[in-house]
Design a protein around this motif. Structure first.
Motif, PDB file in Angstrom:
ATOM      1  N   ASP A  62      -1.029  -2.753  11.947  1.00 40.67           N
ATOM      2  CA  ASP A  62      -0.217  -1.726  10.945  1.00 40.67           C
ATOM      3  C   ASP A  62       1.026  -2.530  10.622  1.00 40.67           C
ATOM      4  OD1 ASP A  62      -2.010   0.066  10.905  1.00 40.67           O
ATOM      5  OD2 ASP A  62      -0.961   1.368  12.477  1.00 40.67           O
ATOM      6  N   THR A 121      -4.086   5.184   8.874  1.00 44.34           N
ATOM      7  CA  THR A 121      -4.117   4.814  10.215  1.00 44.34           C
ATOM      8  C   THR A 121      -3.306   5.866  11.162  1.00 44.34           C
ATOM      9  OG1 THR A 121      -2.266   3.189   9.746  1.00 44.34           O
ATOM     10  CG2 THR A 121      -4.380   2.119   9.505  1.00 44.34           C
ATOM     11  N   ARG A 132       3.629   3.563   4.850  1.00 46.68           N
ATOM     12  CA  ARG A 132       2.377   2.562   4.735  1.00 46.68           C
ATOM     13  C   ARG A 132       1.368   2.966   5.424  1.00 46.68           C
ATOM     14  NH1 ARG A 132       0.279   0.724   0.988  1.00 46.68           N
ATOM     15  NH2 ARG A 132       2.593   0.447  -0.106  1.00 46.68           N
ATOM     16  N   LYS A 149      -0.342   6.042   4.132  1.00 46.73           N
ATOM     17  CA  LYS A 149      -1.111   5.734   3.128  1.00 46.73           C
ATOM     18  C   LYS A 149      -2.392   5.084   3.375  1.00 46.73           C
ATOM     19  CE  LYS A 149       2.656   5.720  -0.253  1.00 46.73           C
ATOM     20  NZ  LYS A 149       3.598   4.800  -1.235  1.00 46.73           N
ATOM     21  N   ASN A 150      -2.339   4.173   4.358  1.00 45.17           N
ATOM     22  CA  ASN A 150      -3.534   3.370   4.568  1.00 45.17           C
ATOM     23  C   ASN A 150      -4.406   4.164   5.678  1.00 45.17           C
ATOM     24  OD1 ASN A 150      -2.375   1.155   3.252  1.00 45.17           O
ATOM     25  ND2 ASN A 150      -1.635   0.309   5.059  1.00 45.17           N
ATOM     26  N   SER A 164       0.172  -5.444   8.241  1.00 41.95           N
ATOM     27  CA  SER A 164      -0.175  -4.872   6.756  1.00 41.95           C
ATOM     28  C   SER A 164       0.856  -4.615   5.969  1.00 41.95           C
ATOM     29  CB  SER A 164      -1.338  -3.776   7.110  1.00 41.95           C
ATOM     30  OG  SER A 164      -1.677  -3.221   5.814  1.00 41.95           O
TER      31      SER A 164
END
Length: 406
Positions: free
Chosen positions: A122, A205, A199, A202-203, A125
């Protein structure tokens, strides 16, 4: 067909055996050197050095085969041939390939070391999105990316000892880590964590952002202090060249940032109408700045009469290019001085704030500051103008006397 991809060893090149003066690649290279040399004011010796280097780099090369940066760099440095100028020629010919590993990749590997695999994915990314941008995200400045990671790396290392993924982190974990920090450190860490976890949300995870609803608070600035006259005098004496004296005047009189000075072009200076455009704002030229500009332009024309660099401030390296000068070199002008270029700029704005009665609207209009910055200078000036003795005025007038009396 090539069986092996072996690096070329240009140190063993023998021009008497392999150099063909009628090689069409070399004819194209000479013409490209001629065009760039005329456009950028290259001396004859520079053009001859580049031609000699390209004669070796292009010898025995099949059509369309690029020249690798890693192969040409040791050879050009050994022969003291300009790497940047040779690269420009090869780029114009379409024969250059930059195979260098980006510094960001090495930095990223070091920052991910010690993190749990799930947390590291994470974080990687998130950092790549910050650095490179995305379809709906702008790339951030490298200093912002490095600063975000440095603020929360200890927190991530502590979480990696207990958890394998960020989805295991709870709101209590975030609050416990933030309670160990205070002031601006807590605020900066919360901003970086909020960026990372949003973030990850949004992904997909993590299921829930544990920083949601936590308040970062305002940034606590210290009171700006004016420079001492002796510090300013020492910086003025340390500026011994026309370019250095001009930069000191631009910072101390016009409150120009170093980046704005280096971005100045010749078209931004109008000596006839005594005007200069700094960061898009036209400003009148005072007598001191006018004379220093005249002295620098006279030396610039005498030392580099054939340069095609459109920037106002150039040096021996950038005179043969069209690039601006380095900010690091500009900061070395007042190295180890208390009154640096940035401190001179701050002192100039603070002086104006003290003179205008700490009016932020006046500061924003004169120097083009944003609202937050103008208010910060006004608050500092107000603190300097108001002292405990003045707040307890024995006459009972209620009016502050200022630093020099009423």
């Amino acid at each position: 067909m090539r069986l092996f991809d072996l690096p070329r060893d240009y140190a063993r090149f023998d021009p008497r055996d392999r150099l063909n003066p009628n090689d069409p690649w070399m004819a194209w290279a000479r013409w490209t050197i001629h065009l760039l040399g005329q456009a950028r004011g290259w001396k004859r010796g520079i053009c001859e050095d580049i031609e000699q280097g390209l004669a070796i780099l292009l010898a025995g090369r099949v059509d369309g085969e690029p020249v690798l940066h890693s192969e040409m760099l040791p050879f050009l440095r050994k022969r003291v041939i300009g790497v940047g100028r040779t690269t420009d020629v090869l780029k114009r010919m379409g024969l250059f390939h930059d195979d260098r590993r980006p510094p960001f990749e090495d930095w990223l590997i070091g920052k991910l070391d010690g993190l749990a695999p799930g947390i590291g994915r994470d974080v990687e990314s998130w950092l790549r999105i910050l650095h490179d941008g995305g379809p709906r995200n702008k790339a951030r400045a490298p200093a912002t990316v490095y600063g975000y990671m440095s603020r929360i790396q200890p927190i991530l290392l502590a979480w990696s000892q207990r958890y394998d993924h960020l989805r295991e982190v709870t709101r209590d974990d975030v609050v416990a880590m933030l309670d160990q920090l205070h002031g601006n450190q807590r605020r900066d860490a919360l901003i970086a964590l909020r960026s990372l976890l949003s973030r990850a949300k949004k992904n997909g995870t993590i299921f829930r952002d544990p920083t949601r609803g936590l308040k970062a608070g305002r940034y606590h600035y210290g009171i700006l202090q004016p420079l001492l006259p002796e510090d300013i005098d020492r910086s003025v004496q340390a500026a011994t060249t026309p370019a250095a004296r001009l930069m000191v005047a631009l910072a101390g009189v016009h409150a120009a940032r170093v980046a704005d000075m280096l971005a100045l072009r010749l078209d931004d200076v109008d000596l006839g109408n005594r005007r200069i455009v700094i960061a898009g704002r036209a400003r009148p030229l005072d007598d001191l700045t006018y004379q220093l500009l005249f002295d620098w332009l006279r030396q610039r024309a005498a030392r580099w009469p054939d340069t095609a660099n459109p920037h106002l401030l150039i040096n021996r390296i950038t005179a043969t290019t069209t690039a601006p000068a380095s900010g690091q070199g500009a900061c070395l002008i007042l190295h180890r001085q208390a009154a640096t270029l940035e401190r001179l700029r701050v002192d100039r704005i603070l002086e104006e704030a003290l003179a205008c009665g700490a009016d932020p609207l006046h500061l924003a209009s004169v120097f083009g500051l944003d609202t937050t910055t103008a208010i910060r200078y006004a608050d500092s000036a107000r603190q300097l103008l108001t002292t405990p003795a003045e707040e307890q005025d024995p006459a009972g007038s209620g009016e502050p006397k200022g630093r020099n009396g009423p």
